[in-house]
Structure formats: structure tokens, C-alpha cells
Design a protein around this motif. Sequence first.
Motif, PDB file in Angstrom:
ATOM      1  N   ARG A   1       0.852  -1.189   0.000  1.00 47.68           N
ATOM      2  CA  ARG A   1       0.000   0.000   0.000  1.00 47.68           C
ATOM      3  C   ARG A   1       0.886   1.236   0.000  1.00 47.68           C
ATOM      4  N   ASN A   2       0.516   2.231  -0.796  1.00 50.02           N
ATOM      5  CA  ASN A   2       1.260   3.492  -0.789  1.00 50.02           C
ATOM      6  C   ASN A   2       0.319   4.640  -1.135  1.00 50.02           C
ATOM      7  N   ASP A   3       0.866   5.849  -1.089  1.00 46.55           N
ATOM      8  CA  ASP A   3       0.046   7.035  -1.386  1.00 46.55           C
ATOM      9  C   ASP A   3      -0.554   6.936  -2.785  1.00 46.55           C
ATOM     10  N   GLU A   4       0.284   6.459  -3.731  1.00 46.17           N
ATOM     11  CA  GLU A   4      -0.120   6.456  -5.147  1.00 46.17           C
ATOM     12  C   GLU A   4      -1.309   5.523  -5.388  1.00 46.17           C
TER      13      GLU A   4
ATOM     14  N   HIS B   1      -3.607   4.607  -0.588  1.00 45.91           N
ATOM     15  CA  HIS B   1      -3.491   4.162   0.798  1.00 45.91           C
ATOM     16  C   HIS B   1      -2.549   5.058   1.595  1.00 45.91           C
ATOM     17  N   PRO B   2      -2.958   6.300   1.853  1.00 49.81           N
ATOM     18  CA  PRO B   2      -2.113   7.175   2.670  1.00 49.81           C
ATOM     19  C   PRO B   2      -2.013   6.658   4.102  1.00 49.81           C
ATOM     20  N   LEU B   3      -0.966   7.082   4.783  1.00 53.35           N
ATOM     21  CA  LEU B   3      -0.803   6.746   6.200  1.00 53.35           C
ATOM     22  C   LEU B   3      -2.012   7.236   6.972  1.00 53.35           C
ATOM     23  N   ASN B   4      -2.550   6.383   7.820  1.00 52.55           N
ATOM     24  CA  ASN B   4      -3.673   6.813   8.649  1.00 52.55           C
ATOM     25  C   ASN B   4      -3.225   7.892   9.631  1.00 52.55           C
TER      26      ASN B   4
ATOM     27  N   LYS C   1       0.815   8.143  11.944  1.00 52.29           N
ATOM     28  CA  LYS C   1       1.806   8.978  11.255  1.00 52.29           C
ATOM     29  C   LYS C   1       3.228   8.696  11.739  1.00 52.29           C
TER      30      LYS C   1
ATOM     31  N   GLN D   1       8.478   3.918   8.050  1.00 53.02           N
ATOM     32  CA  GLN D   1       8.087   3.687   6.655  1.00 53.02           C
ATOM     33  C   GLN D   1       9.120   2.894   5.856  1.00 53.02           C
TER      34      GLN D   1
ATOM     35  N   ARG E   1      -1.406   1.877   6.718  1.00 58.12           N
ATOM     36  CA  ARG E   1      -2.050   2.438   5.531  1.00 58.12           C
ATOM     37  C   ARG E   1      -3.400   1.786   5.233  1.00 58.12           C
TER      38      ARG E   1
ATOM     39  N   GLN F   1      -7.269   1.492   5.153  1.00 59.87           N
ATOM     40  CA  GLN F   1      -8.343   2.501   5.143  1.00 59.87           C
ATOM     41  C   GLN F   1      -9.511   2.104   6.012  1.00 59.87           C
TER      42      GLN F   1
END
Lengths: 176, 328
Positions: free
Chosen positions: B171-174, B177-180, B184, B188, B214, B216
Motif C-alpha cells: 500500500r502506498n500514497d499512489e 493508501h495514505p498513512l492513517n 503517522k 516507513q 495504511r 483505510q
Amino acid sequence: MAGVTNASGAVEASSYKTVFASLENFSKGGVELINDDPRHYAFSNMYEVASMSKPWEQVAVGKNMQYVLEVVRAEGESGWRTASHDQFAVSLDGEIEIEFYTHSAPVDASVEGSVALTADPDGQRMGRVVLNFGHQALLPANSAYRMKAGRASVVMIQTIAGADTKFRWAEICQTV
Amino acid sequence: MSIEASTPTSSTEPNAEGYRGFTLGQFSFRRDEYFAYISWPTGSHIMSVDAFLRAMQRDIAWDFFYGIVNFDGVFGTMNHYGTVDLFAGRYNDSYRKAELDYSENIDTPIIREQFKAILDDWTNATFDPFASPHETGPAFGVKNGSNVDAITRRRVAANRMVNLPGDEELRNDENGHPLNRMFKDVPQDEPIVEAEPGFENEIAGFNLFNYLARSQVTWNPSVVSVCKDSLFCPTTEEYILPIIHGNDRVEWFIQLSDEISWEVEDRDTGTMRSRVVMKAGDVCAMPADIRHQGYSPKRSMLLVWENGDPNLADMIASGQAPTYPADF
Ligand SMILES: [Fe+2]
């Protein structure tokens, strides 16, 4: 303290601290009994188990029929091991290097759990993985693998009970 | 118990609040602004529609899971892996003693489709039943659009392990799946993986904690690694498990971060048996004769460890396999 207003309309804290544990710093919860026997829950703490283990002992902290969850105190260099099935390792504290080789002494498919190799692997280098805290690796079926850790570390292994799995429920679990 | 080869289903036109009513065998379901109403030949029940939809979402996403999914102390489902019991009062001592409990055995595809239809019609645009209460708007009010994307998320299940070629991706931003917000501070970094040519399918690893940070969704175990029938099903938890899970086998919890409190009740009667507090590193079995509901004050990482052996439930029910994980 107060941060952003979230989707529900409530105001959240501006930041949160995730609480992990380590060999040096862990605290245990437990079973508060109302009408039950604590042994039914086999409650233990993996860091506490590793703190009481000798290096590379595979202590079962979970068992579901033939399947186990082993906790290993990784410290120094392990022997070479193999298994007829996939296993998985997760670092719960420290850096653990794992080397992988093919070898010509595979264990029979009917043998479950990991088995110590009596000699260094005679095959081809497959590769290397270095796990840090929270990282997981595949220990592929039939490979020979060896772990190294520069300081006392903790590894959790998803596997099947084998000849070297240690069962110490009475020592590691809450009993009252 | 009635056994129907093909359970009849139906739905009504929208009511004054805009929601359709549904039947499934002799059960009927309707909602208004605040509540879900369930009725069956020997009784009826009311639940907050918020709690009802959160439970319904899990029951569908897990395809009725292992054992019993109690929506609350009265209503729920019991999985027989091919058929499902839809019940009211079956695992409630008072209903049992009054002989007011009721259950229907339904072919899985039929209950699955009707549950999906209810969830779809009753979930408003503002509400994500998988999200924590901080991350979603309300379930309440009159009919207000729909949230198809939220309620039809793909079930994530690795065949061998996450991040192996052709298996579940990291999972990644792209990939959305941004970090919850509550994770934070989770590291990483990824492991060093050096595979010799030809061994790329064998030499692999990933940062499990980053992967979980990450996620959701809450209270939604998904498989990350598979050793025969042994399944690592980690999940991130926040607020309250929307169901009370009744076990048909021993299930294990491994607390990876933060803290969860569990209320443990007798599976069949609902009487309290224990409270379990789990902190990072703690390991605890849930016996096969209990039911449990978790409370997580901060988003936490929980490794749910399951034995997916398809024969296990029958072996335990018939006494061939033990209810407890170990004898000592
Ligand atoms: Fe559960």
C-alpha cells in the motif's frame, strides 16, 4: 492538543502516539476473570517470552491444532534450518539478517515444522533479506536459511509445530 | 429450524423516509431515520441503523466469516460454509428459555445477495460503514444517495504473502493508501531484499507495520501470509468491533501495537466470562465456545491468526477437537 475537525464533526487530537513494545520495554495486559479459567486463553507476552528464552529457542506462544506461532530470541548466529512448507518471520524487535541457499537435503513433504540441517547448505545462493522492526519475510519451503542478529532481538514465526518447537505453557501463560 | 431449499426474498417500494423494505424467508427488515427494524414469526427487534450497517458490512465482506456474527445479543448469522443460519434469539438465554428464538437455514448465495441489497439501499452517501466514527459522516436521516465504492471494497487476501510477484501489492500514497492519521509515527522503511536471479518468487519481504498503518478500514481482517491453513489476518482497530464474534474454532489475537479491551461472553448464552486487556506483544486465544467484542481507544494493529481448515468447525462441534488451545 486540539487538532482538526474531522468528518464526523468531532475535534481530534493534533497528533497520536503509536505504542509499540520491545525487549527492553513492554507491559502486559491480562485476563480479568469473571467466570472462566485463565488457561483457556493461554495468555502470554512475546517480549516476556523472548526475555526468558535462550538464543534461537523456538517457543510456541500460539497453537491451533498442528499450526503454531513461535517466538524466537534472535541473538548471534542461528544454525541452518529448512522446512517442507513455507514459513514467515516478522521482526518484533531489532535487525535480523536472513541468508537463503538451495540445498540437496530437503526434508520429506510429510515432515512439518522446521528442521536443523546437519551441515552447511551445498547449493546455490538464493539471496538475503534484512528485517527491521515490523518487517515480514517469507522463509520459502525447502530453502536453507540462517538468521543473524547483532543484539538480542525478537522474531515471530508463522509455522507448523516441529521437533524443535518448545511448549512451555505453564511457564509463559497466565494461570491465575 | 426450517430448511428451505430456496428461501424466498422480496423488497418493497421506498417508504416515507425513502428506504426499501426487504424480506428474507420469514424475516423482514425495514429502516427509518434512526433505526433498523427486524421481525420474524415469533418476535421483533430494533437496532441503531448505524450499528446495524456496520455489522452488515462485516458480515458481507467476510462472507459470513468463521462461526457466528452476532449483530448484537439477539440477531445474527451462523456460517455453515455453503449455507447460513439467519437467527434471532438463538444465542440468547432468555429467548431460548421462552422458546421465542427463531432461525432459518439459507443458501449462502441467497442471503449474500439480499444482505448486499439491504446494505446498498440503506447506506447513505455520507456514511462509510468500514470507517471509524471519526472518519465518516452519519448513517442517520432520510435517504440521501448511496456509497457504492465504500461498501464494495475488494477483499484483500494474499495467496502466499503480500509483495510477492503477482500477489497482493504494497500500500502506498499512489494507490490510494495514505498513512492513517493515527499512525503517522509508524516507520516507513522497507526491508533489504536481495534475490539472486531466478529466486524473485522466493526471496521477499515487506514492512507489515507500514502496510497496516495504511489500511483505510477498521475491524476488517485481511490475509497477508499463508502457511497451508494457517492464515495471518492482521487488521487495524478503532472504536468498537461492530459485531460480537462467536467462535466455531479457536482464534488467536496477537496485539502488535497499542491496546484493545475485549469483553468475552459464553457463546451460547451470552453470560460474561472474562475481560481481556491486550497490550503490544500480548498473545491470547479466544476459545471455541465464547464470543467476543473488542474496544480500541486509539487505532491499533491486531494480528488475527486463524486456522482455515474446512473440517475444523465440525471436529470441534462433534467433540473430536478441543475447545481450548492447549492443555496445561
Ligand atoms: Fe473474532
